[in-house]
Design an enzyme around this catalytic site. Structure first.
Site, PDB file in Angstrom:
ATOM      1  N   ASP A 163     -45.545  11.557  33.106  1.00 25.35           N
ATOM      2  CA  ASP A 163     -46.108  12.351  34.205  1.00 25.35           C
ATOM      3  C   ASP A 163     -47.584  12.032  34.451  1.00 25.35           C
ATOM      4  O   ASP A 163     -48.307  11.652  33.531  1.00 25.35           O
ATOM      5  CB  ASP A 163     -45.935  13.845  33.874  1.00 25.35           C
ATOM      6  CG  ASP A 163     -46.120  14.714  35.109  1.00 25.35           C
ATOM      7  OD1 ASP A 163     -45.981  14.202  36.239  1.00 25.35           O
ATOM      8  OD2 ASP A 163     -46.406  15.910  34.942  1.00 25.35           O
ATOM      9  N   HIS A 223     -47.794   4.583  39.833  1.00 26.28           N
ATOM     10  CA  HIS A 223     -46.497   4.223  39.260  1.00 26.28           C
ATOM     11  C   HIS A 223     -46.535   2.795  38.709  1.00 26.28           C
ATOM     12  O   HIS A 223     -45.981   2.516  37.650  1.00 26.28           O
ATOM     13  CB  HIS A 223     -45.384   4.350  40.299  1.00 26.28           C
ATOM     14  CG  HIS A 223     -45.217   5.754  40.819  1.00 26.28           C
ATOM     15  ND1 HIS A 223     -45.185   6.843  39.980  1.00 26.28           N
ATOM     16  CD2 HIS A 223     -45.093   6.242  42.080  1.00 26.28           C
ATOM     17  CE1 HIS A 223     -45.027   7.940  40.706  1.00 26.28           C
ATOM     18  NE2 HIS A 223     -44.985   7.601  41.976  1.00 26.28           N
ATOM     19  N   LEU A 265     -33.757  -1.279  18.910  1.00 28.02           N
ATOM     20  CA  LEU A 265     -34.148  -0.046  19.616  1.00 28.02           C
ATOM     21  C   LEU A 265     -33.221   0.151  20.810  1.00 28.02           C
ATOM     22  O   LEU A 265     -32.920  -0.805  21.521  1.00 28.02           O
ATOM     23  CB  LEU A 265     -35.604  -0.209  20.120  1.00 28.02           C
ATOM     24  CG  LEU A 265     -36.155   0.873  21.053  1.00 28.02           C
ATOM     25  CD1 LEU A 265     -36.428   2.178  20.275  1.00 28.02           C
ATOM     26  CD2 LEU A 265     -37.461   0.415  21.710  1.00 28.02           C
TER      27      LEU A 265
END
Ligand code: FPP
Length: 266
Positions: A35, A52, A146
């Protein structure tokens, strides 16, 4: 789309790498709400989309640190079912950013033994993006180091409702006995099926809320909130979140080991 923010290195406000101490406890699953991209950009007089783009760079830092310390699942909230209400221009930019990032980054993630998975609803997404998502999942399907879950067109309530609809259908056609509906069975209807619940939620961006993210899965997750915006939330900041987690004693509704529930008489 040019990679204009590779130069941007945050962390001025956080510890330098020279002060790093080994972590006592490593979260197995870390979830991040990325955020503050828009505010980061606006405060610099840039369009929100620049935030972004800068935010995308921090994903590399997060993956690198998770691989380094041995986190096994990293789940990133990239686009919510509610984000469609943003201006069309911003939504289109984000969709192109996802396509561009998948085209450019998947080979490197594959080389690092990262398995890419997508959680969320594919309906409503552009077919080219869906194709890239399918290809990324297929290419990295056997990787072990991962699991990188990218939440695109994801919403916690929508995920729970979707599970309930499937369960109701299964009960109606007789393939599921309602008496046998356990937490484990419910989990198997979620996008995160087969994965452990997040141990740690990290949310930069000043606001203290969970924004419809992994509502079912975060019942016992430890929460770490930061005032930094996501584009400023680099490796050192994430390591601080891991340090916070390693100091936590988790009880899952029980009591501290060694503590007695007996009352002492005065
Ligand atoms: C929230 O900040 C951020 C988003 C809605 C988008 C996050 C997406 C990326 C960082 C790119 C991810 C790329 C891939 C391939 C997964 P905000 O816009 O709500 O910020 P604000 O609260 O300051 O307005």
């Amino acid at each position: 789309m040019g990679n204009i923010f590779t130069w941007y290195k945050p962390d001025a406000k956080t510890k330098s790498n020279t002060e790093v101490t080994p972590l006592k406890k490593i979260p197995r699953h870390v979830a991040i709400i990325m955020d503050g991209n828009g505010r980061w950009a606006t405060e610099r007089g840039l369009p929100r989309t620049a935030g972004h783009q800068a935010g995308l760079e921090r994903i590399r830092d997060a993956v690198k640190l998770c691989l380094e310390v041995g986190v096994k699942y990293l789940t990133l909230y990239a686009f919510s079912t509610e984000n469609w209400s943003r201006p069309q221009e911003e939504v289109s930019f984000l969709m192109r950013l996802f396509e561009d990032a998948l085209t450019r980054e998947v080979d490197e993630l594959h080389r690092q033994d990262v398995r890419v998975k997508f959680i969320g609803f594919r309906t409503g997404l552009n077919p080219n993006l869906v194709r890239l998502m399918d290809e990324s999942e297929a290419k990295t399907a056997n990787n072990q180091a991962l699991v990188l879950n990218l939440a695109i067109n994801y919403g916690g309530r929508a995920e729970i409702l979707n599970a309930c609809q499937q369960i109701a259908r299964a009960a109606k056609d007789g393939s599921l006995d309602p008496e046998r509906l356990t937490t484990e069975v419910f989990n198997s209807y979620l996008f995160t099926t087969g994965q452990p619940d997040p141990d740690l939620l990290v949310k930069p961006g000043k606001e203290v809320r969970i924004s419809n993210f992994l509502l079912w899965q975060m019942a016992y997750t430890e929460f770490y909130f930061s005032d930094l915006y996501w584009p400023d939330f680099g490796e050192a900041a994430l390591r601080e979140a891991f340090e916070y987690y390693s100091r936590k004693e988790r009880r899952f509704g029980g009591i501290k080991k060694g503590d007695s529930a007996e009352c002492t008489k005065e």
